[in-house]
Design an enzyme around this catalytic site. Structure first.
Site, mmCIF file in Angstrom:
data_model
loop_
_atom_site.group_PDB
_atom_site.id
_atom_site.type_symbol
_atom_site.label_atom_id
_atom_site.label_comp_id
_atom_site.label_asym_id
_atom_site.label_seq_id
_atom_site.Cartn_x
_atom_site.Cartn_y
_atom_site.Cartn_z
ATOM 1 N N GLU A 89 4.823 6.228 0.118
ATOM 2 C CA GLU A 89 4.641 4.839 -0.298
ATOM 3 C C GLU A 89 5.344 3.891 0.684
ATOM 4 O OE1 GLU A 89 5.919 4.693 -4.545
ATOM 5 O OE2 GLU A 89 6.043 6.865 -4.198
ATOM 6 N N ASN A 130 9.155 0.280 -6.422
ATOM 7 C CA ASN A 130 10.414 1.020 -6.515
ATOM 8 C C ASN A 130 11.360 0.339 -7.509
ATOM 9 O OD1 ASN A 130 12.545 2.967 -5.834
ATOM 10 N ND2 ASN A 130 11.357 3.330 -3.981
ATOM 11 N N ARG A 131 12.672 0.454 -7.319
ATOM 12 C CA ARG A 131 13.638 0.133 -8.366
ATOM 13 C C ARG A 131 14.504 -1.072 -8.012
ATOM 14 N NH1 ARG A 131 12.711 5.567 -7.852
ATOM 15 N NH2 ARG A 131 12.275 6.646 -9.830
ATOM 16 N N HIS A 183 0.173 3.480 -4.275
ATOM 17 C CA HIS A 183 0.839 4.655 -4.860
ATOM 18 C C HIS A 183 -0.153 5.811 -4.973
ATOM 19 C CE1 HIS A 183 3.728 6.990 -6.997
ATOM 20 N NE2 HIS A 183 4.469 5.970 -7.400
ATOM 21 N N HIS A 186 8.810 -0.470 -10.438
ATOM 22 C CA HIS A 186 7.411 -0.787 -10.130
ATOM 23 C C HIS A 186 6.884 -2.015 -10.860
ATOM 24 C CE1 HIS A 186 7.288 2.625 -7.644
ATOM 25 N NE2 HIS A 186 6.812 3.528 -8.460
ATOM 26 N N GLN A 191 8.800 5.651 0.905
ATOM 27 C CA GLN A 191 9.271 6.482 -0.196
ATOM 28 C C GLN A 191 8.471 7.777 -0.202
ATOM 29 O OE1 GLN A 191 11.773 5.436 -2.139
ATOM 30 N NE2 GLN A 191 11.848 6.927 -3.810
ATOM 31 N N ASP A 195 12.508 12.296 -3.787
ATOM 32 C CA ASP A 195 12.096 10.991 -4.317
ATOM 33 C C ASP A 195 13.015 9.953 -3.690
ATOM 34 O OD1 ASP A 195 10.817 9.006 -5.699
ATOM 35 O OD2 ASP A 195 11.650 9.518 -7.663
#
Length: 360
Positions: free
Chosen positions: A325, A86-87, A186, A112, A297, A259
């Site tokens: 995820e 993720n971020r 993923h 990622h 996620q 998302d």
């Protein structure tokens, strides 16, 4: 493919990297057509064959038939994500007073693991076995400073498959200095079978979470979790993915669909608990996801745009697959109020997720 002749474990070539290193594919069979194929590039699930209620077997994950498109385009199909799934906002975080800078590969933010995350690495096959059921153990050593992350991270990943239709994915990692560890699988799933090219909008989804994290226009969490009650994000009772995906809700607009991170109850837990269930009414296939992670996620395939040509000579387009995820919450390194993704020397990061398949 003739599933009747598949062996419990089959190792075969899957191409060669530009530097000459060979990539392998390992196929584990659980019987009755249930099989997973794993490639060592990105430690990715390249195929996953699952029977429907009539016993007909179909591949239910997006991917490619050979290595070349995996190298040419980065779509994360079936890949292992790390060091940080993720971020991370602003591509920076602070650890013990030291500012760490990681690559900004999604605008100003890091996604990622940066430009060369774990999905772009060749993993080593450490061991394979048939007892108690087929399994393979892979490993990757991420050097101190790789993609800006501190500490040398030793990661081990075990895939195992069972006769009762369960795919187990287990991560362990250790570090020689304080760092972050947030790994995930993923997978892009379509329980109708990816060969037929049907949308996933009719899949009935249940997510066992009461809250989610709203995002800003850059997909960074705004702050505290928000209740799903009364919103298009409430999947607690089981709802088709497409039932509310076009509602004029600000968070649907910002995500171009779903998302978003769902906040699973009790955070990190010792043993995997049920996090989500997906049913495909026509085929009868069911996937239940159990995990010990604090977040999930949910991504509805919003940015699949036909640029990727995949298996069965199909172009992958919006809503051709969904992702679930299991992971730490996005931007947790910059949010002390979120469950921690820190890993210290002497500790072991453990992530166990089970993908349990059955039929209606």
């Amino acid at each position: 493919m003739d599933t009747a002749e598949r062996l419990p474990i089959l190792r075969e070539p899957f191409g060669v990297l530009p530097d000459g290193r060979a990539v392998e594919r390992l196929r584990l069979s659980g019987g009755n057509g249930f099989e997973v194929a794993i490639i060592t590039y990105g430690a990715a699930v390249q195929a996953l064959y699952v029977p429907d209620r009539a016993g007909a077997v179909a591949d239910v994950v997006l991917g490619h038939d050979d290595l070349t498109p995996y190298l040419a385009q980065r779509h994360y199909f079936g890949a292992t994500i790390g060091r940080y799934a993720n971020r991370i906002a602003g591509s920076t975080f602070t650890l013990d007073g030291e500012i760490c800078r990681v690559p900004p590969n999604e605008g100003a933010n890091s996604l990622h693991g940066g430009f060369q995350g774990f999905d772009r690495q060749l993993w080593n096959v450490d061991a394979v076995g048939n007892e108690p059921e087929p399994w393979v153990r892979l490993s990757y050593v991420s050097a101190h400073g790789e993609e800006g992350y501190p500490g040398t991270l030793h990661t081990r990943l075990t895939y195992a498959i069972t006769a009762n239709g369960t795919l187990s994915i287990s991560f362990e990692a250790t570090s020689d200095r304080p760092t972050l560890a947030n790994l995930t699988h993923h997978g892009f799933f379509n329980l109708a079978g990816v060969a037929v090219g049907e949308s996933i909008l009719d899949h009935r989804l249940t997510i066992y979470a009461d809250a989610y994290l709203p995002i800003d226009p850059a997909s960074i969490p705004l702050g505290a979790p928000v209740s799903v009650e009364g919103s298009p994000f409430d999947f607690r009772a089981g709802t088709p993915i497409g039932a509310r995906i076009r509602e004029a809700h600000e968070q649907i607009r910002l995500g171009h669909g779903y998302d978003h991170n769902y906040c699973l109850p009790d955070g990190h837990v010792a043993a995997p608990r049920l996090a989500a269930r997906v049913e495909h009414p026509r085929s009868g296939r069911v996937m239940e996801l159990l995990t010990n992670q604090p977040g999930l996620q949910f991504y509805s395939g919003n940015f699949l745009d036909g640029a990727a040509s995949g298996k069965f000579d199909r172009l992958y387009r919006q809503s051709d697959a969904f992702c679930l995820e299991p992971q730490a919450w996005p931007d947790a390194p910059n949010r002390p109020d979120y469950p921690s993704a820190r890993l210290d020397p002497g500790e072991t990061y453990r992530h166990v997720s089970l993908y349990r398949f059955s039929t209606l």
